[in-house]
Motif scaffolding. Structure first.
Motif, PDB file in Angstrom:
ATOM      1  N   ARG A   1       0.830  -1.200   0.000  1.00 21.83           N
ATOM      2  CA  ARG A   1       0.000   0.000   0.000  1.00 21.83           C
ATOM      3  C   ARG A   1       0.869   1.257   0.000  1.00 21.83           C
ATOM      4  NH1 ARG A   1      -5.243   1.049   1.344  1.00 21.83           N
ATOM      5  NH2 ARG A   1      -5.649   3.205   1.939  1.00 21.83           N
ATOM      6  N   ALA A   2       1.876   1.280   0.861  1.00 21.12           N
ATOM      7  CA  ALA A   2       2.769   2.437   0.936  1.00 21.12           C
ATOM      8  C   ALA A   2       3.522   2.633  -0.381  1.00 21.12           C
ATOM      9  CB  ALA A   2       3.750   2.271   2.097  1.00 21.12           C
TER      10      ALA A   2
ATOM     11  N   LEU B   1       1.068   4.028  -2.993  1.00 23.63           N
ATOM     12  CA  LEU B   1       0.798   5.434  -2.723  1.00 23.63           C
ATOM     13  C   LEU B   1       1.993   6.304  -3.132  1.00 23.63           C
ATOM     14  CD1 LEU B   1      -1.400   7.262  -1.577  1.00 23.63           C
ATOM     15  CD2 LEU B   1      -0.330   7.003   0.664  1.00 23.63           C
TER      16      LEU B   1
ATOM     17  N   ARG C   1       1.820   9.138  -5.987  1.00 22.04           N
ATOM     18  CA  ARG C   1       2.165  10.519  -5.620  1.00 22.04           C
ATOM     19  C   ARG C   1       3.432  10.989  -6.325  1.00 22.04           C
ATOM     20  NH1 ARG C   1       0.864  10.359   0.872  1.00 22.04           N
ATOM     21  NH2 ARG C   1      -1.355  10.883   0.688  1.00 22.04           N
TER      22      ARG C   1
ATOM     23  N   ASP D   1      -4.694   8.919   0.984  1.00 22.35           N
ATOM     24  CA  ASP D   1      -4.624   7.579   1.559  1.00 22.35           C
ATOM     25  C   ASP D   1      -5.882   7.394   2.393  1.00 22.35           C
ATOM     26  OD1 ASP D   1      -3.927   5.126   2.519  1.00 22.35           O
ATOM     27  OD2 ASP D   1      -2.252   5.821   3.739  1.00 22.35           O
ATOM     28  N   GLY D   2      -6.926   6.908   1.778  1.00 21.34           N
ATOM     29  CA  GLY D   2      -8.220   6.781   2.434  1.00 21.34           C
ATOM     30  C   GLY D   2      -9.071   8.005   2.157  1.00 21.34           C
TER      31      GLY D   2
ATOM     32  N   LEU E   1      -6.674   6.189  -2.501  1.00 28.16           N
ATOM     33  CA  LEU E   1      -6.281   4.791  -2.395  1.00 28.16           C
ATOM     34  C   LEU E   1      -7.169   4.201  -1.315  1.00 28.16           C
ATOM     35  CD1 LEU E   1      -4.409   2.684  -3.567  1.00 28.16           C
ATOM     36  CD2 LEU E   1      -2.747   3.243  -1.795  1.00 28.16           C
TER      37      LEU E   1
ATOM     38  N   CYS F   1      -7.574  -2.302   0.790  1.00 27.07           N
ATOM     39  CA  CYS F   1      -6.370  -3.099   0.561  1.00 27.07           C
ATOM     40  C   CYS F   1      -6.651  -4.471   1.167  1.00 27.07           C
ATOM     41  CB  CYS F   1      -5.188  -2.420   1.247  1.00 27.07           C
ATOM     42  SG  CYS F   1      -3.662  -3.334   1.177  1.00 27.07           S
TER      43      CYS F   1
END
Length: 128
Positions: free
Chosen positions: A8-9, A12, A16, A30-31, A43, A46
């Motif tokens: 996820r990181a 993102l 970005r 993020d959310g 995003l 997950c």
């Protein structure tokens, strides 16, 4: 870091870090954002599942990307989605080897007042 959070990181960061995509968006969140004006991307969910082998741990991670645009036509949304696809395809996940990063499905809806909204699901498979 849990593989789901690492993927996820990385996703993102890739989204970005794409200058062309960033130029088209008011934000990449993020959310769900507290407040945002279109065009923006989120995003979302997950979901992780085991994808390991006998001798290596692994995960299949499914990510949801939501892109909202107020344009009259879907042209800007199509451009944003193409850039997002390319960014997801380039992700690297520290501590994990990316076996594949693929689009699973996408849904595009046009609502009269909200404009265009795309919900895109990706599958990222990693081995540790």
């Amino acid at each position: 870091m849990a593989p789901e959070m690492a993927v996820r990181a990385a996703a993102l960061a890739a989204l970005r870090g794409d200058a062309a995509l960033d130029a088209l968006l008011n934000g990449m969140f993020d959310g769900p954002p507290g407040k945002a004006s279109a065009p923006y991307a989120i995003l979302g969910d997950c979901i992780g599942a085991d994808w390991g082998t006998k001798d290596a741990p692994g995960r299949e991670v499914r990510l949801t990307l939501i892109v909202q645009d107020k344009g009259e036509t879907g042209a800007a949304l199509a451009e944003m989605l193409a850039l997002a696809d390319a960014a997801i395809g380039r992700i690297t996940v520290p501590g994990w080897q990316v076996a594949s990063a693929r689009l699973l499905r996408s849904r595009i809806v046009r609502a009269r007042e909200e404009g265009w909204r795309a919900t895109v699901d990706y599958r990222v498979r990693v081995l540790g």
